[in-house]
Design an enzyme around this catalytic site. Structure first.
Site, PDB file in Angstrom:
ATOM      1  N   HIS A  51      13.206  -2.587  -3.970  1.00 46.67           N
ATOM      2  CA  HIS A  51      12.281  -1.120  -4.128  1.00 46.67           C
ATOM      3  C   HIS A  51      11.457  -1.906  -2.797  1.00 46.67           C
ATOM      4  O   HIS A  51      10.978  -2.723  -2.077  1.00 46.67           O
ATOM      5  CB  HIS A  51      11.213  -0.883  -4.897  1.00 46.67           C
ATOM      6  CG  HIS A  51      10.704  -2.464  -5.560  1.00 46.67           C
ATOM      7  ND1 HIS A  51       9.805  -3.290  -5.211  1.00 46.67           N
ATOM      8  CD2 HIS A  51      10.393  -2.888  -6.121  1.00 46.67           C
ATOM      9  CE1 HIS A  51       8.619  -3.788  -5.502  1.00 46.67           C
ATOM     10  NE2 HIS A  51       9.389  -4.130  -6.100  1.00 46.67           N
TER      11      HIS A  51
ATOM     12  N   ASN B  51       2.340  -5.308  -4.684  1.00 45.52           N
ATOM     13  CA  ASN B  51       2.425  -5.857  -2.919  1.00 45.52           C
ATOM     14  C   ASN B  51       1.426  -5.772  -2.225  1.00 45.52           C
ATOM     15  O   ASN B  51       1.315  -7.519  -1.538  1.00 45.52           O
ATOM     16  CB  ASN B  51       3.748  -5.520  -2.877  1.00 45.52           C
ATOM     17  CG  ASN B  51       5.115  -5.229  -4.009  1.00 45.52           C
ATOM     18  OD1 ASN B  51       5.862  -4.747  -3.309  1.00 45.52           O
ATOM     19  ND2 ASN B  51       5.179  -6.556  -4.083  1.00 45.52           N
TER      20      ASN B  51
ATOM     21  N   ARG C 158       8.477   1.865  -9.307  1.00 40.16           N
ATOM     22  CA  ARG C 158       8.889   1.242  -8.015  1.00 40.16           C
ATOM     23  C   ARG C 158      10.525   1.370  -7.368  1.00 40.16           C
ATOM     24  O   ARG C 158      10.778   2.290  -6.789  1.00 40.16           O
ATOM     25  CB  ARG C 158       7.848  -0.098  -7.813  1.00 40.16           C
ATOM     26  CG  ARG C 158       8.209  -1.064  -7.968  1.00 40.16           C
ATOM     27  CD  ARG C 158       7.900  -2.128  -8.446  1.00 40.16           C
ATOM     28  NE  ARG C 158       8.107  -3.494  -8.763  1.00 40.16           N
ATOM     29  CZ  ARG C 158       6.900  -3.616  -9.610  1.00 40.16           C
ATOM     30  NH1 ARG C 158       6.607  -2.780 -10.754  1.00 40.16           N
ATOM     31  NH2 ARG C 158       7.879  -4.801 -10.216  1.00 40.16           N
TER      32      ARG C 158
ATOM     33  N   GLU D 265      12.539  -6.347 -11.954  1.00 41.42           N
ATOM     34  CA  GLU D 265      11.751  -7.607 -12.416  1.00 41.42           C
ATOM     35  C   GLU D 265      12.064  -8.784 -13.467  1.00 41.42           C
ATOM     36  O   GLU D 265      11.792  -8.907 -14.196  1.00 41.42           O
ATOM     37  CB  GLU D 265      10.277  -7.275 -11.336  1.00 41.42           C
ATOM     38  CG  GLU D 265       9.949  -8.582 -10.974  1.00 41.42           C
ATOM     39  CD  GLU D 265      10.171  -9.071  -9.947  1.00 41.42           C
ATOM     40  OE1 GLU D 265      12.113  -9.618 -10.283  1.00 41.42           O
ATOM     41  OE2 GLU D 265      10.914  -8.873  -8.977  1.00 41.42           O
TER      42      GLU D 265
ATOM     43  N   HIS E 240      14.666  -5.142  -7.920  1.00 38.07           N
ATOM     44  CA  HIS E 240      13.249  -6.025  -7.791  1.00 38.07           C
ATOM     45  C   HIS E 240      14.331  -7.396  -6.881  1.00 38.07           C
ATOM     46  O   HIS E 240      14.640  -7.463  -7.250  1.00 38.07           O
ATOM     47  CB  HIS E 240      12.732  -5.757  -9.306  1.00 38.07           C
ATOM     48  CG  HIS E 240      12.484  -4.687  -9.661  1.00 38.07           C
ATOM     49  ND1 HIS E 240      11.049  -4.697  -9.620  1.00 38.07           N
ATOM     50  CD2 HIS E 240      12.773  -4.337 -10.236  1.00 38.07           C
ATOM     51  CE1 HIS E 240      10.863  -3.557  -9.988  1.00 38.07           C
ATOM     52  NE2 HIS E 240      12.067  -3.315 -10.462  1.00 38.07           N
TER      53      HIS E 240
HETATM   54  O1  LIG Z   1       5.591 -10.429  -7.825  1.00 40.37           O
HETATM   55  C1  LIG Z   1       6.535 -10.051  -8.275  1.00 40.37           C
HETATM   56  O2  LIG Z   1       7.173  -9.418  -9.192  1.00 40.37           O
HETATM   57  C2  LIG Z   1       7.035 -10.649  -7.546  1.00 40.37           C
HETATM   58  C3  LIG Z   1       7.985  -9.936  -6.249  1.00 40.37           C
HETATM   59  O3  LIG Z   1       7.026  -9.201  -5.846  1.00 40.37           O
HETATM   60  O4  LIG Z   1       6.846 -12.277  -6.868  1.00 40.37           O
HETATM   61  P1  LIG Z   1       7.845 -12.542  -6.151  1.00 40.37           P
HETATM   62  O5  LIG Z   1       7.181 -12.824  -4.254  1.00 40.37           O
HETATM   63  O6  LIG Z   1       7.298 -13.942  -6.671  1.00 40.37           O
HETATM   64  O7  LIG Z   1       9.393 -12.861  -6.617  1.00 40.37           O
END
Ligand SMILES: O=C(O)[C@@H](CO)OP(=O)(O)O
Length: 342
Positions: free
Chosen positions: A96, A102, A145, A199, A269
């Protein structure tokens, strides 16, 4: 090259490691279902309905029952049988676009946060890059997202088919979302939202600032939680646990579509896609540590003879760039060019 660190970058996908990158009709109604669904539609009082991951049915009175598999072909001239024979399908993966968390550098996991303006733009840009690649089915996570990304990307597609979210959660939802025109159906793309593509569940890190968490627990520990294969964040899912649902869903539901010649896009994700890429590219638990995915960058694979061949990230709709069109993709694009010029 045994211990040499090889750093390869393919579009958004970067891997740092020592082995490099490997590389449904009744009552004149029509439902949109992917192949693999057994669909019997029609209405009779007291009809029963059962829904599973891949099988849905509404039992109708005998005279009204028919079974259809209306899922869409990449081109109207291209029959299902010929595609099966050609045994090749495109698989597009898109993480996404940037989400509001983010942007704030917060652990997000399964918290359902929308895209930022930049994320919207990234999704549109991603759509331009894949605007010449056939898409017959779309899978997204259950999170907004990923769904926003898929829908925005499809606004750019030259074929101009309409992505339609399947609502199979209840008999009423199915009945109320029926399509009554086969022509309209042909101009549609089913979008299937699956929680299994969500995710990774980030446990007690969800909502915490990533930098502050690193300051508190140490950079190494937080990196281990974020990128290791089998170490879960506190009360969350490790990548391995995430793979158990995401890869299982991919194998059970998406691979059969590819095998049948359907071109599939998955919008998901960072970590659910890392686990799927680990499977596609046969990465080891060590290699996956360095796999990073950028937001909003599409990655193309060709599924051929049971193998996934990575073609990289299309740099633009008109440039071959780091990947080359396969003959089938080139033909599809040529058809689009012809359609546009008519
Ligand atoms: O916060 C999250 O869900 C993930 C993706 O943004 O974080 P990471 O970068 O640790 O994979």
């Amino acid at each position: 090259m045994a211990n040499a660190m090889l750093h390869q970058s393919v579009g958004s996908l970067q891997l740092l490691g020592n082995s490099g990158i490997h590389g449904e009709v009744g009552n004149n109604s029509v439902r949109l279902f992917p192949k693999g669904f057994k669909v019997q539609i029609g209405f009779s009082k007291g009809g029963t309905y059962s829904s599973g991951e891949r099988k849905c049915s509404i039992r109708a009175s005998a005279s009204q029952t028919s079974v259809v598999n209306p899922v869409l072909s990449p081109s109207n001239n291209d029959t299902h049988e010929s595609r099966k024979k050609s045994n090749e399908a495109a698989l597009i993966l898109i993480r996404h676009g940037e989400s509001l968390w983010n942007e704030k550098n917060l652990f997000t996991g399964c918290v359902d946060v929308p895209l930022t303006k930049k994320g919207v733009e990234e999704a549109i840009e991603a759509g331009k890059r894949i605007s010449n690649i056939p898409v017959d089915m779309i899978y997204t996570s259950a999170l907004i997202r990923a769904q926003m990304t898929a829908m925005l990307a499809m606004t750019q597609h030259r074929r101009k088919k309409v992505p339609i979210i399947m609502h199979n959660e209840s008999e009423q939802a199915m009945a109320w979302s029926q399509i009554y025109s086969e022509d309209t159906l042909k101009q549609s793309i089913p979008v299937i939202a699956a929680w299994q593509l969500n995710e990774r569940m980030y446990g007690e890190l969800q909502g915490l600032n990533k930098q502050e968490t690193a300051d508190r627990f140490g950079k190494e520990k937080v990196h281990e939680w974020r990128r290791s294969y089998d170490i879960p964040p506190p009360n969350g899912e490790s990548l391995e646990m995430c793979a158990q649902r995401a890869v299982a869903y991919f194998k059970e539901n998406i691979e059969p579509q590819l095998l049948a010649g359907k071109n599939v896009m998955i919008a998901a994700h960072g970590n659910s896609l890392r686990s799927i890429i680990m499977y596609l590219d046969k990465l080891t638990s060590q290699e996956v540590i360095s796999l990073e995915l950028s937001t909003g960058i599409p990655m193309l694979y060709i599924f051929k003879e049971g193998k996934f061949i990575r073609r990289g990230s299309p740099v633009a709709p008109t440039e071959a760039g780091v990947y080359a069109y396969t003959r089938r993709l080139a033909q599809y694009r040529q058809k689009l060019d012809e359609m546009m010029s008519n």
